[in-house]
Design a protein around this motif. Sequence first.
Motif, PDB file in Angstrom:
ATOM      1  N   LEU A 130       0.715  -1.182   0.053  1.00 42.33           N
ATOM      2  CA  LEU A 130       0.060  -0.027   0.120  1.00 42.33           C
ATOM      3  C   LEU A 130       0.787   1.291   0.084  1.00 42.33           C
ATOM      4  CD1 LEU A 130      -2.936   0.511   0.242  1.00 42.33           C
ATOM      5  CD2 LEU A 130      -2.808   0.972   2.629  1.00 42.33           C
ATOM      6  N   VAL A 131       1.933   1.173   0.646  1.00 39.57           N
ATOM      7  CA  VAL A 131       2.860   2.389   0.670  1.00 39.57           C
ATOM      8  C   VAL A 131       4.165   2.287  -0.015  1.00 39.57           C
ATOM      9  CG1 VAL A 131       1.937   3.075   3.134  1.00 39.57           C
ATOM     10  CG2 VAL A 131       4.109   1.730   2.844  1.00 39.57           C
ATOM     11  N   HIS A 132       4.239   1.096  -1.144  1.00 40.17           N
ATOM     12  CA  HIS A 132       5.186   0.934  -1.872  1.00 40.17           C
ATOM     13  C   HIS A 132       6.650   0.704  -1.135  1.00 40.17           C
ATOM     14  CE1 HIS A 132       2.313   2.053  -4.613  1.00 40.17           C
ATOM     15  NE2 HIS A 132       2.405   3.293  -4.544  1.00 40.17           N
ATOM     16  N   MET A 133       6.634  -0.078  -0.237  1.00 41.30           N
ATOM     17  CA  MET A 133       8.092  -0.290   0.608  1.00 41.30           C
ATOM     18  C   MET A 133       8.242  -1.654   0.593  1.00 41.30           C
ATOM     19  SD  MET A 133       9.151   2.605   2.370  1.00 41.30           S
ATOM     20  CE  MET A 133       9.625   1.929   3.803  1.00 41.30           C
ATOM     21  N   GLU A 134       7.870  -2.294  -0.260  1.00 45.17           N
ATOM     22  CA  GLU A 134       8.179  -4.000  -0.117  1.00 45.17           C
ATOM     23  C   GLU A 134       9.452  -4.299  -0.109  1.00 45.17           C
ATOM     24  OE1 GLU A 134       6.185  -2.298  -2.438  1.00 45.17           O
ATOM     25  OE2 GLU A 134       4.523  -3.737  -3.279  1.00 45.17           O
ATOM     26  N   GLU A 135      10.528  -3.521  -1.003  1.00 39.91           N
ATOM     27  CA  GLU A 135      11.952  -3.901  -0.854  1.00 39.91           C
ATOM     28  C   GLU A 135      12.528  -3.717   0.619  1.00 39.91           C
ATOM     29  OE1 GLU A 135      11.496  -1.222  -3.770  1.00 39.91           O
ATOM     30  OE2 GLU A 135       9.891  -2.866  -4.055  1.00 39.91           O
ATOM     31  N   LEU A 136      12.242  -2.855   1.238  1.00 36.17           N
ATOM     32  CA  LEU A 136      12.729  -2.273   2.511  1.00 36.17           C
ATOM     33  C   LEU A 136      12.187  -2.973   3.738  1.00 36.17           C
ATOM     34  CD1 LEU A 136      12.973   1.258   1.543  1.00 36.17           C
ATOM     35  CD2 LEU A 136      14.911  -0.258   1.495  1.00 36.17           C
ATOM     36  N   LYS A 137      11.507  -4.186   3.420  1.00 35.91           N
ATOM     37  CA  LYS A 137      10.915  -4.673   4.673  1.00 35.91           C
ATOM     38  C   LYS A 137      11.637  -5.191   5.888  1.00 35.91           C
ATOM     39  CE  LYS A 137       7.988  -9.053   4.944  1.00 35.91           C
ATOM     40  NZ  LYS A 137       7.522 -10.173   4.347  1.00 35.91           N
ATOM     41  N   HIS A 138      12.857  -5.625   5.342  1.00 34.91           N
ATOM     42  CA  HIS A 138      13.773  -6.030   6.459  1.00 34.91           C
ATOM     43  C   HIS A 138      14.831  -5.117   7.072  1.00 34.91           C
ATOM     44  CE1 HIS A 138      11.554  -9.843   6.426  1.00 34.91           C
ATOM     45  NE2 HIS A 138      12.141 -10.010   5.153  1.00 34.91           N
ATOM     46  N   ARG A 139      14.722  -3.891   6.426  1.00 32.09           N
ATOM     47  CA  ARG A 139      15.736  -2.614   6.955  1.00 32.09           C
ATOM     48  C   ARG A 139      15.442  -2.390   8.311  1.00 32.09           C
ATOM     49  NH1 ARG A 139      17.967   0.940   3.206  1.00 32.09           N
ATOM     50  NH2 ARG A 139      18.839  -0.292   1.487  1.00 32.09           N
ATOM     51  N   ARG A 140      16.294  -1.693   9.097  1.00 35.51           N
ATOM     52  CA  ARG A 140      16.101  -1.175  10.523  1.00 35.51           C
ATOM     53  C   ARG A 140      15.823   0.437  10.080  1.00 35.51           C
ATOM     54  NH1 ARG A 140      20.681  -1.950  13.433  1.00 35.51           N
ATOM     55  NH2 ARG A 140      21.055   0.188  13.321  1.00 35.51           N
ATOM     56  N   THR A 141      14.788   0.778  11.105  1.00 31.62           N
ATOM     57  CA  THR A 141      14.216   2.236  10.506  1.00 31.62           C
ATOM     58  C   THR A 141      15.172   3.345  10.489  1.00 31.62           C
ATOM     59  OG1 THR A 141      13.377   2.262  12.842  1.00 31.62           O
ATOM     60  CG2 THR A 141      11.952   1.588  11.478  1.00 31.62           C
ATOM     61  N   ASP A 142      16.416   3.291  11.120  1.00 32.89           N
ATOM     62  CA  ASP A 142      17.084   4.436  10.995  1.00 32.89           C
ATOM     63  C   ASP A 142      18.152   4.141   9.653  1.00 32.89           C
ATOM     64  OD1 ASP A 142      18.625   2.064  11.790  1.00 32.89           O
ATOM     65  OD2 ASP A 142      19.599   3.189  13.445  1.00 32.89           O
ATOM     66  N   GLN A 143      17.804   3.216   8.791  1.00 33.91           N
ATOM     67  CA  GLN A 143      18.657   2.957   7.452  1.00 33.91           C
ATOM     68  C   GLN A 143      17.611   3.343   6.411  1.00 33.91           C
ATOM     69  OE1 GLN A 143      19.068  -1.244   8.006  1.00 33.91           O
ATOM     70  NE2 GLN A 143      21.174  -0.795   8.686  1.00 33.91           N
ATOM     71  N   ILE A 144      16.632   4.051   6.473  1.00 32.50           N
ATOM     72  CA  ILE A 144      15.800   4.522   5.656  1.00 32.50           C
ATOM     73  C   ILE A 144      15.558   6.054   5.671  1.00 32.50           C
ATOM     74  CG2 ILE A 144      14.756   2.406   5.119  1.00 32.50           C
ATOM     75  CD1 ILE A 144      12.297   3.408   6.974  1.00 32.50           C
ATOM     76  N   SER A 145      15.222   6.581   4.609  1.00 30.86           N
ATOM     77  CA  SER A 145      15.037   8.132   4.500  1.00 30.86           C
ATOM     78  C   SER A 145      13.877   8.744   5.292  1.00 30.86           C
ATOM     79  CB  SER A 145      15.007   8.589   2.864  1.00 30.86           C
ATOM     80  OG  SER A 145      13.934   8.367   2.410  1.00 30.86           O
ATOM     81  N   GLY A 146      13.931   9.869   5.313  1.00 28.57           N
ATOM     82  CA  GLY A 146      12.951  10.644   6.165  1.00 28.57           C
ATOM     83  C   GLY A 146      11.368  10.182   5.388  1.00 28.57           C
ATOM     84  N   GLY A 147      11.317  10.280   4.197  1.00 24.94           N
ATOM     85  CA  GLY A 147       9.989  10.123   3.171  1.00 24.94           C
ATOM     86  C   GLY A 147       9.617   8.656   3.526  1.00 24.94           C
ATOM     87  N   GLN A 148      10.621   7.693   3.622  1.00 24.49           N
ATOM     88  CA  GLN A 148      10.346   6.295   3.741  1.00 24.49           C
ATOM     89  C   GLN A 148       9.808   5.904   5.127  1.00 24.49           C
ATOM     90  OE1 GLN A 148      14.133   5.031   2.543  1.00 24.49           O
ATOM     91  NE2 GLN A 148      13.325   4.602   0.490  1.00 24.49           N
ATOM     92  N   GLN A 149      10.586   6.784   6.173  1.00 22.53           N
ATOM     93  CA  GLN A 149      10.007   6.614   7.475  1.00 22.53           C
ATOM     94  C   GLN A 149       8.409   7.251   7.607  1.00 22.53           C
ATOM     95  OE1 GLN A 149      12.590   8.612  10.267  1.00 22.53           O
ATOM     96  NE2 GLN A 149      14.606   7.457   9.722  1.00 22.53           N
ATOM     97  N   GLN A 150       8.514   8.169   7.074  1.00 24.29           N
ATOM     98  CA  GLN A 150       6.986   8.680   6.795  1.00 24.29           C
ATOM     99  C   GLN A 150       5.765   7.383   6.386  1.00 24.29           C
ATOM    100  OE1 GLN A 150       5.171  12.289   6.922  1.00 24.29           O
ATOM    101  NE2 GLN A 150       4.027  10.125   7.420  1.00 24.29           N
ATOM    102  N   ARG A 151       6.241   6.804   5.359  1.00 23.68           N
ATOM    103  CA  ARG A 151       5.579   5.573   5.003  1.00 23.68           C
ATOM    104  C   ARG A 151       5.189   4.646   5.991  1.00 23.68           C
ATOM    105  NH1 ARG A 151       4.939   5.813  -0.775  1.00 23.68           N
ATOM    106  NH2 ARG A 151       5.919   8.154  -1.495  1.00 23.68           N
ATOM    107  N   VAL A 152       6.429   4.197   6.535  1.00 22.99           N
ATOM    108  CA  VAL A 152       6.384   3.466   7.488  1.00 22.99           C
ATOM    109  C   VAL A 152       5.364   3.571   8.505  1.00 22.99           C
ATOM    110  CG1 VAL A 152       7.641   1.801   9.062  1.00 22.99           C
ATOM    111  CG2 VAL A 152       8.760   2.330   7.047  1.00 22.99           C
ATOM    112  N   ALA A 153       5.591   4.639   9.190  1.00 19.73           N
ATOM    113  CA  ALA A 153       4.686   5.177  10.242  1.00 19.73           C
ATOM    114  C   ALA A 153       3.169   5.296   9.700  1.00 19.73           C
ATOM    115  CB  ALA A 153       5.083   6.917  10.575  1.00 19.73           C
ATOM    116  N   LEU A 154       3.030   5.489   8.509  1.00 21.13           N
ATOM    117  CA  LEU A 154       1.500   5.377   8.090  1.00 21.13           C
ATOM    118  C   LEU A 154       0.988   3.862   7.979  1.00 21.13           C
ATOM    119  CD1 LEU A 154       1.047   7.756   5.190  1.00 21.13           C
ATOM    120  CD2 LEU A 154      -0.559   7.191   6.680  1.00 21.13           C
ATOM    121  N   ALA A 155       1.932   3.072   7.576  1.00 19.57           N
ATOM    122  CA  ALA A 155       1.561   1.640   7.261  1.00 19.57           C
ATOM    123  C   ALA A 155       1.438   1.112   8.789  1.00 19.57           C
ATOM    124  CB  ALA A 155       2.695   0.948   6.657  1.00 19.57           C
ATOM    125  N   ARG A 156       2.188   1.359   9.777  1.00 19.90           N
ATOM    126  CA  ARG A 156       2.114   0.882  11.083  1.00 19.90           C
ATOM    127  C   ARG A 156       0.860   1.398  11.695  1.00 19.90           C
ATOM    128  NH1 ARG A 156       6.236   2.908  15.862  1.00 19.90           N
ATOM    129  NH2 ARG A 156       4.854   4.841  15.520  1.00 19.90           N
TER     130      ARG A 156
END
Lengths: 273, 371
Positions: free
Chosen positions: B131-157
């Motif tokens: 839904l938030v187009h983040m399939e590839e970063l599934k197993h990344r730690r959250t400090d290893q992704i960009s601000g915009g990506q963190q935003q999407r994770v927060a939304l998905a969560r």
Amino acid sequence: MLNRLFWKKREFSVTYQFGFATIALICFFALYAPISTLVFYSFNAGNNLMLWEGFSFQWYVEASKNELVQEAAIRSLIIAVCASLISTLVATMAALGTTRTAPFKGQKLIFIMINQPLMVPEIVTAVALLIFFAIIKTFTNYYGLGYLITAHAAFCVPFAYLPIKARLDGMDLSMETAAGDLYATPFVVFRRITLPLLWPGILAGAMLSFVISLDDVIITEFVKTAGQDTLPTYMLGQLRRVITPEINAISSVLLAVSLVVVTIFFLFTRKRY
Amino acid sequence: MSKTKKDAIAIHVNGVGKYFGSEPNLVKALDNVSIDIRRNEFFTLLGPSGCGKTTLLRLIAGFESPTFGQMLLDNQDITNLPPYHRSVNTVFQSYALFPHLTVAENISFGLEMLKKPKHEISATVDEMLALVHMEELKHRRTDQISGGQQQRVALARALAPKPDVLLLDEPLSALDYKLRRGMQIELKRLQLETGITFIFVTHDQEEALTMSDRIAVMSNGHILQVGTPNEIYYNPQERFVADFIGESNFIEAEVVSVTKGRSATASLRLAGTRKTFKANMPASKSKDKTATVFIRPEHAKLQKSTRGATLTGTLTNMLFFGTDTNYHLELDNGDAFVVRSQNEIGHAFHPAIGDKLGVVIDEQAIQVLKD
């Protein structure tokens, strides 16, 4: 000039201070020259502290065979392990109580009271404990290691408290709020979020109090009863008699233990997240 | 979804107040606020910082309890319910992702807490990641992704447990302009796809206008006006609302007469001019002799000649915006007035600063404010 020796052409820097490098080198020399001398002479083949008579491990062997040293070492370890466990537990609860609650009246006072043992001269605490425990001893007739463990745990609390509190202060409360928002009850929030994030701080606190307990002399000297020597008080006793490089060897081992603990401490407190 | 269900009330806030501190330092962060937020709605709380919008959000989330008043979620009283018992999730301004967990573990947290079966959790996590187009970063730690990506994770969560209401606390404020525009469209899409009620807090009026179904404009712990973006923009009731949303001209008008019909209509004379205009009169002002009139800069037209003009004035400044130009005038009575007009290729009208110009205003562009 030493400065010239270490001089590298650098970009103009507003924080560069002339002469600091020299002072730093002098400080490092003052800190590490005595320690390296101590370690160096622990490998002396002769029985003189200042006269080099060749390389040998004989004093290490001697010390490890010495029953008094063995007993003192074991006692030191037991006390340090127990005291650091107790003080870390108490300090963790104190740190949670002073950072994870709404601000309350007297919070500052509690903070001062927890850290006050750092300010009070150790000799005062030692005398106070001596008198206090003497009263308890007459009532209970208990003369075991419990007194030393209690005393060590007590003065280790502020040392364990500081790294734990520092870690909690740096931890954004919004993560716990977010977990609560995602249906985690307060206990689950603590177990799943607070504790894992706090873990490096707790380990750091435990290591620090372990090292502090391991090398304590003054309080131990006052509180111990006959035959309860720890390594530091045993060494202090030895100084009054004949000094051999055996004491260098024991010191070097203590140094090595501290170095290992400090290294672990460093590895755990390195900021990963 | 049926019509009745769509119009059902998701959140009912009834006379809620939140006070901090005590006299004499009593702060009324929220004072007697009542509001109904419909199910399936993209609802925005808009106002300057300190207006109480975030406090209202925190009350709905349950992070704070109101000093007085009552709140209902789907007709159930949630006033004293802790946050972990409310089917409400929040996207935090700081994202508040769990740094010791991976992207997938962050998203599954709420589902685990709800004790969902394992296979359902992993299916939902994958669905959310898609839904938030983040399939590839599934197993990344959250400090290893960009601000915009963190935003999407927060939304998905926050979306993963499929809450009744999703609260968003200025989630786009940390993103740069381009990314923010992209996320605005994305958020709107997510709201339509999931059918979840979104309550969005922002101080950015443009953001509020483009995304919302309805907007509540807040100031000083009060809700001033609730309406669709259109209503808020074209028919602001109060000076603060008109001023906060877009650019506005405020002109004093003399009330010549009031005709009472179904709604009161007034004849008005603008700032010392002769011509009279008709405009709707708020009931509370029907006895007043003067009124403040509000005109959007783009609803006024500039002309070279002062003849036949509603107002006349001297050009003091021109601001070029690319698509438009703002012409700042000093009216004959000394008031300032701004006209915004679209720039056209081959436009022959090139006034210079100091020119005497005329302003033409359509009757429909005039609105009388309550205050």
